[in-house]
Write a protein that holds these residues in place. Structure first.
Motif, PDB file in Angstrom:
ATOM      1  N   UNK A  47       4.709 -19.015 -18.850  1.00  0.00           N
ATOM      2  CA  UNK A  47       3.668 -17.993 -18.784  1.00  0.00           C
ATOM      3  C   UNK A  47       3.643 -17.091 -20.013  1.00  0.00           C
ATOM      4  N   UNK A  48       4.670 -17.153 -20.837  1.00  0.00           N
ATOM      5  CA  UNK A  48       4.810 -16.208 -21.936  1.00  0.00           C
ATOM      6  C   UNK A  48       4.815 -16.923 -23.279  1.00  0.00           C
ATOM      7  N   UNK A  49       4.430 -16.189 -24.292  1.00  0.00           N
ATOM      8  CA  UNK A  49       4.586 -16.689 -25.658  1.00  0.00           C
ATOM      9  C   UNK A  49       5.601 -15.814 -26.375  1.00  0.00           C
ATOM     10  N   UNK A  50       6.318 -16.402 -27.302  1.00  0.00           N
ATOM     11  CA  UNK A  50       7.293 -15.669 -28.122  1.00  0.00           C
ATOM     12  C   UNK A  50       8.354 -14.977 -27.266  1.00  0.00           C
ATOM     13  N   UNK A  51       8.873 -15.692 -26.278  1.00  0.00           N
ATOM     14  CA  UNK A  51       9.985 -15.147 -25.492  1.00  0.00           C
ATOM     15  C   UNK A  51      11.161 -14.897 -26.436  1.00  0.00           C
ATOM     16  N   UNK A  52      11.763 -13.690 -26.406  1.00  0.00           N
ATOM     17  CA  UNK A  52      12.871 -13.390 -27.332  1.00  0.00           C
ATOM     18  C   UNK A  52      14.163 -14.080 -26.914  1.00  0.00           C
ATOM     19  N   UNK A 220       6.516  -7.157 -16.806  1.00  0.00           N
ATOM     20  CA  UNK A 220       6.188  -8.559 -17.079  1.00  0.00           C
ATOM     21  C   UNK A 220       4.770  -8.778 -17.599  1.00  0.00           C
ATOM     22  N   UNK A 221       4.055  -7.703 -17.922  1.00  0.00           N
ATOM     23  CA  UNK A 221       2.721  -7.826 -18.498  1.00  0.00           C
ATOM     24  C   UNK A 221       2.718  -7.239 -19.909  1.00  0.00           C
ATOM     25  N   UNK A 222       2.297  -8.035 -20.880  1.00  0.00           N
ATOM     26  CA  UNK A 222       2.034  -7.475 -22.191  1.00  0.00           C
ATOM     27  C   UNK A 222       0.873  -6.499 -22.061  1.00  0.00           C
ATOM     28  N   UNK A 223       0.889  -5.389 -22.787  1.00  0.00           N
ATOM     29  CA  UNK A 223      -0.149  -4.369 -22.605  1.00  0.00           C
ATOM     30  C   UNK A 223      -1.574  -4.877 -22.740  1.00  0.00           C
ATOM     31  N   UNK A 224      -1.791  -5.864 -23.571  1.00  0.00           N
ATOM     32  CA  UNK A 224      -3.158  -6.368 -23.726  1.00  0.00           C
ATOM     33  C   UNK A 224      -3.648  -7.061 -22.453  1.00  0.00           C
ATOM     34  N   UNK A 253       9.247  -9.088 -25.893  1.00  0.00           N
ATOM     35  CA  UNK A 253       9.997  -8.258 -26.826  1.00  0.00           C
ATOM     36  C   UNK A 253       9.449  -6.841 -26.790  1.00  0.00           C
ATOM     37  N   UNK A 254      10.297  -5.877 -27.081  1.00  0.00           N
ATOM     38  CA  UNK A 254       9.810  -4.505 -27.189  1.00  0.00           C
ATOM     39  C   UNK A 254       8.848  -4.369 -28.353  1.00  0.00           C
ATOM     40  N   UNK A 255       9.036  -5.179 -29.375  1.00  0.00           N
ATOM     41  CA  UNK A 255       8.114  -5.139 -30.505  1.00  0.00           C
ATOM     42  C   UNK A 255       6.695  -5.473 -30.066  1.00  0.00           C
ATOM     43  N   UNK A 256       6.552  -6.533 -29.286  1.00  0.00           N
ATOM     44  CA  UNK A 256       5.208  -6.894 -28.827  1.00  0.00           C
ATOM     45  C   UNK A 256       4.639  -5.803 -27.926  1.00  0.00           C
ATOM     46  N   UNK A 257       5.445  -5.320 -26.987  1.00  0.00           N
ATOM     47  CA  UNK A 257       4.958  -4.308 -26.056  1.00  0.00           C
ATOM     48  C   UNK A 257       4.497  -3.063 -26.796  1.00  0.00           C
ATOM     49  N   UNK A 258       5.354  -2.524 -27.647  1.00  0.00           N
ATOM     50  CA  UNK A 258       5.049  -1.259 -28.301  1.00  0.00           C
ATOM     51  C   UNK A 258       3.973  -1.387 -29.378  1.00  0.00           C
ATOM     52  N   UNK A 259       3.809  -2.592 -29.901  1.00  0.00           N
ATOM     53  CA  UNK A 259       2.731  -2.821 -30.862  1.00  0.00           C
ATOM     54  C   UNK A 259       1.377  -2.878 -30.163  1.00  0.00           C
ATOM     55  N   UNK A 260       1.348  -3.449 -28.976  1.00  0.00           N
ATOM     56  CA  UNK A 260       0.096  -3.574 -28.227  1.00  0.00           C
ATOM     57  C   UNK A 260      -0.252  -2.319 -27.434  1.00  0.00           C
TER      58      UNK A 260
END
Length: 287
Positions: A47-52, A220-224, A253-260
């Motif tokens: 379900x995810x892309x770029x799992x860390x 479990x949800x990316x902000x977008x 990743x926190x990077x993806x979350x905080x970037x979005x």
């Protein structure tokens, strides 16, 4: 609707990347498809892309703390059911908030464990995964009720997965409509849903309008991909009911979350509660 850079953040779902993938065996044991059993390291990985996945594992606690520092996460809610998490709580008591995952199949032993950890570790919340137990235990099952009652007695919130689970296991145990019966029987219980409540997000909003102590977290949800119904609810009548939760390092990743996150169309007045205030209130933390 600017994102308040530098605002305090409480992540109500964060953890640690341990060596190997044995921490997911309890889910894998009830899957039946070959991919889940033999190929996927993380049962919901598809379900995810770029799992860390390639994080260092020599000191998982240090890795998570470094990511928290990098992305401005002040505190994180962690399950203290393993040695790594207990080590994190010991080394960084000001950064981590203890919660306990309970197995309702354990009956009174689960309640004794909760009381013991409440008294010795300062547990602030309980975590339940209805579809993850074997056999599964629905949200409104009679095995859950002693846990709900004890949490009311101790003043602890319950974080429960709701909606279709990511791993390839049956979904019926997490149908959002089951929450209504629980809130009816335990109006003093503080219940926080995890993992989206999809595809019954509109029903989750309706139930939050109905029940004062029912909350939603964005784990479990990316902000977008935050559900539009949840963003709209937070911007209207639910500013005090929606809590930030990530999913590091399991799937995001926190990077993806905080970037979005800055692109989420929350009103200015929603951000403080979403990022910090609602979790602090629910968990009984000093603000």
């Amino acid at each position: 609707m600017p994102f308040p850079a530098g605002a305090p953040v409480i992540d109500t779902m964060i953890g640690f990347r341990e060596a190997g993938w044995g921490q997911y065996d309890y889910i894998r044991r009830q899957t039946k498809d070959r991919e889940s059993r033999e190929e996927l390291d993380f049962p919901a990985e598809f379900l995810f892309r770029d799992v860390p996945k390639d994080l260092p594992t020599a000191d998982p606690v240090a890795v998570t703390v470094a990511e928290m520092d990098r992305w401005g996460v002040h505190k994180g809610l962690i399950r203290i059911n393993d040695d790594v998490s207990r080590d994190a709580l010991r080394r960084f008591p000001d950064r981590f908030i203890p919660q306990l995952r309970l197995d309702p199949h354990h009956g009174m032993d689960a309640l004794r464990q909760l009381v013991r950890e409440y008294e010795t570790s300062g547990v602030r919340a309980v975590s339940l995964f209805p579809a993850g137990y074997l056999p599964q235990v629905p949200i409104n099952d009679k095995k859950m009720y002693p846990i709900y009652a004890k949490c009311v007695e101790l003043g602890l919130p319950v974080f429960v997965c709701a909606g279709v689970p990511g791993p390839r296991v049956r979904m019926a145990a997490q149908h959002v409509e089951l929450i209504d019966e629980v809130m009816y029987d335990f109006p003093e219980l503080v219940l926080v849903t995890r993992h989206g409540c999809e595809p019954w997000t509109d029903l989750a909003v309706k139930l939050m309008l109905k029940w004062p102590n029912l909350y939603y977290s964005t784990s479990a949800f990316a902000p977008r991909h935050y559900p539009a119904a949840i963003v709209d609810y937070a911007n209207t009548r639910g500013a005090d009911k929606v809590l930030y939760a990530g999913y590091f390092p399991s799937g995001l990743s926190l990077e993806r979350i905080m970037t979005e996150l800055p692109a989420v169309p929350f009103k200015d007045s929603v951000w403080p509660g979403f990022l910090h205030g609602n979790a602090a209130r629910v968990l009984g933390l000093a603000t």
